[in-house]
Design an enzyme around this catalytic site. Structure first.
Site: not given
Length: 287
Positions: A77, A144
């Site tokens: 991400d 994350e």
């Protein structure tokens, strides 16, 4: 410099492909599909857990099967921010990049090199059969940036490596052993509203161009423009104070009320910039 000239070629090839795939935190479905297709194309064992974490395994180079299994890990991400004058939908639009001198930058949005460059590095290694290695597992975790939920969701047995290398850092050429981890905290406070006193004014300050992480060490590299402004402002005030202090001490020096050794110590102790120290040092030698 052109994009195709960027080195290592394999890494930037896959980074360019990743930039075409939208991947906001908690919306990683498209990049997960991309990784699964990559594994199938290269005939590598690929699996996805319930959280969306992806693991791609590559067998050892013949003769190196007894080496310890190494896990390379990156998160898929990215932080999604854009300038106000840019039209961009992070759910559907690719990241547009450009070369600025020796730097690869995004046009009005975050670049996603955190941690897209780590993902691209893993893919380049998986695709390159000329690299000799032991058993290799490439782990790609989700979400994350907003809580490490992908890493926390990993279950025992999903990977079988002996050594894990995390490819997410701000510092090039340095290796960190261990880490402090992270935690989210929510604090609530009560306050009492008061009227704005007469003579006070309100203003809005808008600063653009922030990096994804604002709290990088300021003494290493001042990424945050707002902190950089205040750093220079207070340094300017310090220079003024040191100037008047120097002039006062230099008068005492002329009349031998203060020793030159004390003056050199004063310059060294209070100098926070090379310019101040240089001026004080040179002038003290003159006396």
């Amino acid at each position: 410099m052109e994009k195709q000239e960027l080195k290592p070629t394999g890494v930037f090839k896959y980074f360019a492909e990743i930039c075409q795939v939208p991947r906001p935190s908690k919306k990683e479905e498209k990049i997960i599909a991309y990784l699964k297709a990559f594994g199938e194309k290269h005939k590598l064992e690929t699996k996805v857990d319930e959280a969306g974490n992806v693991l791609i395994k590559k067998p050892a180079t013949p003769g190196m099967e007894n080496r310890k299994t190494v896990v390379l890990q990156s998160h898929i991400d990215m932080v999604c921010e854009k300038n106000n004058d840019v039209k961009h939908d992070f759910l559907t639009d690719p990241i547009e990049t450009e070369i600025d001198g020796e730097w690869l930058k995004a046009k009005g949005t975050t670049l996603g090199a955190d941690n897209g460059i780590g993902v691209a590095t893993e893919l380049a290694i998986l695709a390159d059969d000329s690299i000799q290695h032991g058993p290799l597992e490439c782990l790609f975790t989700v979400d994350e940036e907003t809580g490490l939920t992908g890493a926390f969701a990993l279950k025992e047995g999903f990977m079988n490596g002996d050594i894990l290398l995390n490819l997410d850092t701000e510092d090039e050429g340095e290796l960190f052993v261990g880490g402090a981890g992270g935690i989210d905290s929510v604090a609530e406070f009560t306050y009492k509203e008061v009227d704005v006193p007469a003579g006070y004014y309100c203003c809005k300050v808008q600063v653009k161009g922030f990096p994804s992480h604002l709290l990088l060490p300021l003494f290493l590299e001042i990424y945050n423009q707002l902190f950089y402004f205040f750093f220079n402002f207070f340094q300017f005030i310090l220079k003024i104070l040191l100037f008047f202090a120097y002039e006062s001490i230099s008068i005492l020096l002329r009349f031998r009320f203060v020793s030159s050794r004390f003056f050199l110590f004063f310059c060294f102790y209070f100098s926070f910039s090379e310019n101040i120290y240089y001026n004080c040092f040179v002038k003290s030698i003159y006396f």
